[in-house]
Design a protein around this motif. Structure first.
Motif, PDB file in Angstrom:
ATOM      1  N   ILE A 198       4.304  -1.345   6.008  1.00 22.34           N
ATOM      2  CA  ILE A 198       3.512  -1.229   4.780  1.00 22.34           C
ATOM      3  C   ILE A 198       2.155  -0.587   5.066  1.00 22.34           C
ATOM      4  CG2 ILE A 198       2.216  -2.599   3.084  1.00 22.34           C
ATOM      5  CD1 ILE A 198       4.626  -4.584   3.160  1.00 22.34           C
ATOM      6  N   LEU A 199       1.487  -1.063   6.108  1.00 23.99           N
ATOM      7  CA  LEU A 199       0.156  -0.539   6.423  1.00 23.99           C
ATOM      8  C   LEU A 199       0.207   0.917   6.881  1.00 23.99           C
ATOM      9  CD1 LEU A 199      -1.281  -3.722   8.123  1.00 23.99           C
ATOM     10  CD2 LEU A 199      -2.038  -2.712   5.965  1.00 23.99           C
ATOM     11  N   HIS A 200       1.288   1.278   7.565  1.00 26.85           N
ATOM     12  CA  HIS A 200       1.437   2.688   7.947  1.00 26.85           C
ATOM     13  C   HIS A 200       1.658   3.543   6.704  1.00 26.85           C
ATOM     14  CE1 HIS A 200       3.749   6.284   9.244  1.00 26.85           C
ATOM     15  NE2 HIS A 200       2.824   6.304  10.187  1.00 26.85           N
ATOM     16  N   ALA A 201       2.503   3.078   5.794  1.00 29.21           N
ATOM     17  CA  ALA A 201       2.761   3.834   4.561  1.00 29.21           C
ATOM     18  C   ALA A 201       1.501   3.941   3.709  1.00 29.21           C
ATOM     19  CB  ALA A 201       3.875   3.161   3.758  1.00 29.21           C
ATOM     20  N   GLY A 202       0.659   2.901   3.753  1.00 29.02           N
ATOM     21  CA  GLY A 202      -0.573   2.911   2.972  1.00 29.02           C
ATOM     22  C   GLY A 202      -1.749   3.547   3.685  1.00 29.02           C
ATOM     23  N   ARG A 203      -1.544   3.982   4.957  1.00 25.38           N
ATOM     24  CA  ARG A 203      -2.568   4.634   5.765  1.00 25.38           C
ATOM     25  C   ARG A 203      -3.812   3.755   5.905  1.00 25.38           C
ATOM     26  NH1 ARG A 203      -1.457   8.012   1.854  1.00 25.38           N
ATOM     27  NH2 ARG A 203      -3.629   8.300   1.197  1.00 25.38           N
ATOM     28  N   LEU A 204      -3.569   2.482   6.282  1.00 26.82           N
ATOM     29  CA  LEU A 204      -4.663   1.524   6.405  1.00 26.82           C
ATOM     30  C   LEU A 204      -4.650   0.848   7.764  1.00 26.82           C
ATOM     31  CD1 LEU A 204      -4.448  -0.159   2.899  1.00 26.82           C
ATOM     32  CD2 LEU A 204      -6.367   1.208   3.745  1.00 26.82           C
ATOM     33  N   SER A 205      -5.842   0.572   8.271  1.00 24.85           N
ATOM     34  CA  SER A 205      -5.969  -0.150   9.526  1.00 24.85           C
ATOM     35  C   SER A 205      -5.557  -1.602   9.327  1.00 24.85           C
ATOM     36  CB  SER A 205      -7.417  -0.111  10.022  1.00 24.85           C
ATOM     37  OG  SER A 205      -7.612  -1.061  11.054  1.00 24.85           O
ATOM     38  N   PRO A 206      -4.759  -2.154  10.249  1.00 18.05           N
ATOM     39  CA  PRO A 206      -4.351  -3.559  10.113  1.00 18.05           C
ATOM     40  C   PRO A 206      -5.521  -4.529  10.218  1.00 18.05           C
ATOM     41  CG  PRO A 206      -3.685  -2.675  12.248  1.00 18.05           C
ATOM     42  CD  PRO A 206      -4.151  -1.524  11.434  1.00 18.05           C
ATOM     43  N   PHE A 207      -6.632  -4.105  10.827  1.00 12.78           N
ATOM     44  CA  PHE A 207      -7.774  -4.986  11.030  1.00 12.78           C
ATOM     45  C   PHE A 207      -8.876  -4.818   9.987  1.00 12.78           C
ATOM     46  CE2 PHE A 207      -7.377  -6.132  15.813  1.00 12.78           C
ATOM     47  CZ  PHE A 207      -6.236  -6.864  15.508  1.00 12.78           C
ATOM     48  N   LYS A 208      -8.633  -3.983   8.990  1.00  9.37           N
ATOM     49  CA  LYS A 208      -9.643  -3.852   7.944  1.00  9.37           C
ATOM     50  C   LYS A 208      -9.669  -5.122   7.105  1.00  9.37           C
ATOM     51  CE  LYS A 208     -11.692  -0.554   4.845  1.00  9.37           C
ATOM     52  NZ  LYS A 208     -11.778   0.869   4.512  1.00  9.37           N
ATOM     53  N   LEU A 209     -10.841  -5.610   6.754  1.00 10.21           N
ATOM     54  CA  LEU A 209     -10.957  -6.831   5.971  1.00 10.21           C
ATOM     55  C   LEU A 209     -10.536  -6.573   4.527  1.00 10.21           C
ATOM     56  CD1 LEU A 209     -14.323  -8.305   7.312  1.00 10.21           C
ATOM     57  CD2 LEU A 209     -11.992  -9.072   7.812  1.00 10.21           C
ATOM     58  N   SER A 210      -9.756  -7.498   3.993  1.00 11.52           N
ATOM     59  CA  SER A 210      -9.220  -7.327   2.642  1.00 11.52           C
ATOM     60  C   SER A 210     -10.329  -7.201   1.601  1.00 11.52           C
ATOM     61  CB  SER A 210      -8.310  -8.503   2.288  1.00 11.52           C
ATOM     62  OG  SER A 210      -8.998  -9.738   2.420  1.00 11.52           O
ATOM     63  N   GLY A 211     -11.464  -7.883   1.837  1.00 11.70           N
ATOM     64  CA  GLY A 211     -12.561  -7.817   0.875  1.00 11.70           C
ATOM     65  C   GLY A 211     -13.326  -6.516   0.907  1.00 11.70           C
ATOM     66  N   ASN A 212     -13.071  -5.678   1.923  1.00 10.02           N
ATOM     67  CA  ASN A 212     -13.797  -4.414   2.053  1.00 10.02           C
ATOM     68  C   ASN A 212     -12.997  -3.203   1.583  1.00 10.02           C
ATOM     69  OD1 ASN A 212     -15.859  -5.890   3.169  1.00 10.02           O
ATOM     70  ND2 ASN A 212     -15.396  -5.336   5.288  1.00 10.02           N
ATOM     71  N   LEU A 213     -11.816  -3.434   1.052  1.00  8.45           N
ATOM     72  CA  LEU A 213     -10.981  -2.315   0.598  1.00  8.45           C
ATOM     73  C   LEU A 213     -11.549  -1.696  -0.677  1.00  8.45           C
ATOM     74  CD1 LEU A 213      -7.393  -3.811   1.111  1.00  8.45           C
ATOM     75  CD2 LEU A 213      -8.591  -2.187   2.592  1.00  8.45           C
ATOM     76  N   THR A 214     -11.533  -0.373  -0.738  1.00  6.50           N
ATOM     77  CA  THR A 214     -11.968   0.335  -1.941  1.00  6.50           C
ATOM     78  C   THR A 214     -10.879   0.269  -2.999  1.00  6.50           C
ATOM     79  OG1 THR A 214     -11.035   2.453  -1.239  1.00  6.50           O
ATOM     80  CG2 THR A 214     -13.274   1.935  -0.485  1.00  6.50           C
ATOM     81  N   ALA A 215     -11.198   0.686  -4.203  1.00  4.35           N
ATOM     82  CA  ALA A 215     -10.224   0.687  -5.292  1.00  4.35           C
ATOM     83  C   ALA A 215      -9.028   1.575  -4.940  1.00  4.35           C
ATOM     84  CB  ALA A 215     -10.879   1.158  -6.586  1.00  4.35           C
ATOM     85  N   ASP A 216      -9.307   2.721  -4.316  1.00  2.20           N
ATOM     86  CA  ASP A 216      -8.222   3.621  -3.917  1.00  2.20           C
ATOM     87  C   ASP A 216      -7.348   2.985  -2.846  1.00  2.20           C
ATOM     88  OD1 ASP A 216      -6.877   6.316  -3.688  1.00  2.20           O
ATOM     89  OD2 ASP A 216      -7.696   6.150  -1.655  1.00  2.20           O
TER      90      ASP A 216
END
Length: 298
Positions: free
Chosen positions: A176-194
């Motif tokens: 899922i994180l690879h498909a979403g192009r997101l770091s696994p260690f990024k904090l959920s509260g710091n995610l942008t709207a995009d």
């Protein structure tokens, strides 16, 4: 541990074989499998199978009279479909569920037996086994965002939390994180709207696509190779292999008995996340990019 696509695959196969049939009896090879005492196991014998559903990572066999068998396969539990009155295999066999059309065998590899079976009577009692995780295939973007922001975790940990989300574990969270192009260690509260929108769509599409793929690959056969490592996966279990999107070598973070797999180029802006095991070897000389890591390993 079997996750949502694997559990749905089992459910699909079981519906074809036991829905509407009668549970004749259950033979226990390991008394530690059964974790409840009321109602008794005997109370389920002779009842027809009215429904088969998923509760998080559990398989629920709904019998007539609102009796329920709740199976949690844990890490190494697997199901097999055999002919009537099939013999329970030694060492790995935990139980046999005898139906009018055949026998479902529950096995568990390894010395530690963690799989469990509960018997419940009534939907209120059944609901006590629900960890409360959100079904991402049936929720809105706002519901998804609210769950993510309910606690301050890394995105990887949040996705794998059964109290927050239903049926997602170590393997499919990597995908899922690879498909979403997101770091696994990024904090959920710091995610942008995009990023929140990308993660929502990646979660739904990954789980749907893998469920459909597994069901299609299995065909009419009962699934006998339920595993967390599939050759078609993009990053999970692919350490050192090229990312299918950009060809960068997949990296990993090892912790306890699990590991997180990710692509530095697609997910972490080219940065290597520190792995404890490798950090102990390299210490302050930890490379910042895949290219630096490759130079140190040659």
């Amino acid at each position: 541990m079997p996750e949502l696509p694997d559990i749905e695959l089992y459910i699909h196969a079981l519906r074809q074989r036991i829905l509407g049939t009668t549970l004749e009896r259950i033979r226990l090879a390991s008394p530690f499998l059964l974790r409840s005492v009321d109602p008794s196991l005997d109370a389920t014998f002779g009842r027809s199978v009215a429904e088969i559903s998923r509760l998080g990572k559990r398989i629920v066999l709904g019998l007539e009279g609102e009796h329920f068998l709740i199976l949690h396969l844990m890490i190494a539990g697997r199901l097999r479909w055999k002919g009537r009155q099939a013999v329970i295999p030694k060492k790995v066999g935990l139980a046999a569920f005898d139906f009018t059309e055949g026998t479902m065998i529950l096995t568990e590899a390894g010395a530690k037996k963690r799989a469990s079976l509960h018997v419940a009577c009534g939907k209120d009692t059944l609901s006590e086994h629900d960890r409360g995780g959100l079904n991402v295939l049936q929720c809105s973007l706002q519901d998804f965002v609210n769950r993510l922001k309910a606690t301050r975790h890394t995105v990887k940990r949040a996705l794998c939390d059964p109290v927050l989300f239903s049926g997602i574990g170590n393997a499919y969270s990597d995908e899922i994180l690879h498909a979403g192009r997101l770091s696994p260690f990024k904090l959920s509260g710091n995610l942008t709207a995009d990023e929140l929108s990308r993660l929502f769509e990646a979660t739904r599409s990954t789980l749907r696509e893998w469920t459909e793929r597994l069901v299609q690959q299995s065909g009419d056969r009962f699934p006998d190779k339920v595993t967390a490592f599939r050759p078609e996966m993009a990053v999970h279990g692919k350490y050192g292999q090229p990312c299918p999107a950009c060809s960068t070598a997949v990296q990993r973070i090892v912790y306890a008995t699990n590991e997180t797999n990710y692509c530095p180029s697609c997910q972490t802006e080219g940065r290597l996340l520190k792995d404890r095991a490798l950090s102990r070897l390299l210490r302050s000389d930890w490379p910042r990019t895949p290219e630096e890591l490759e130079q140190r390993q040659t």
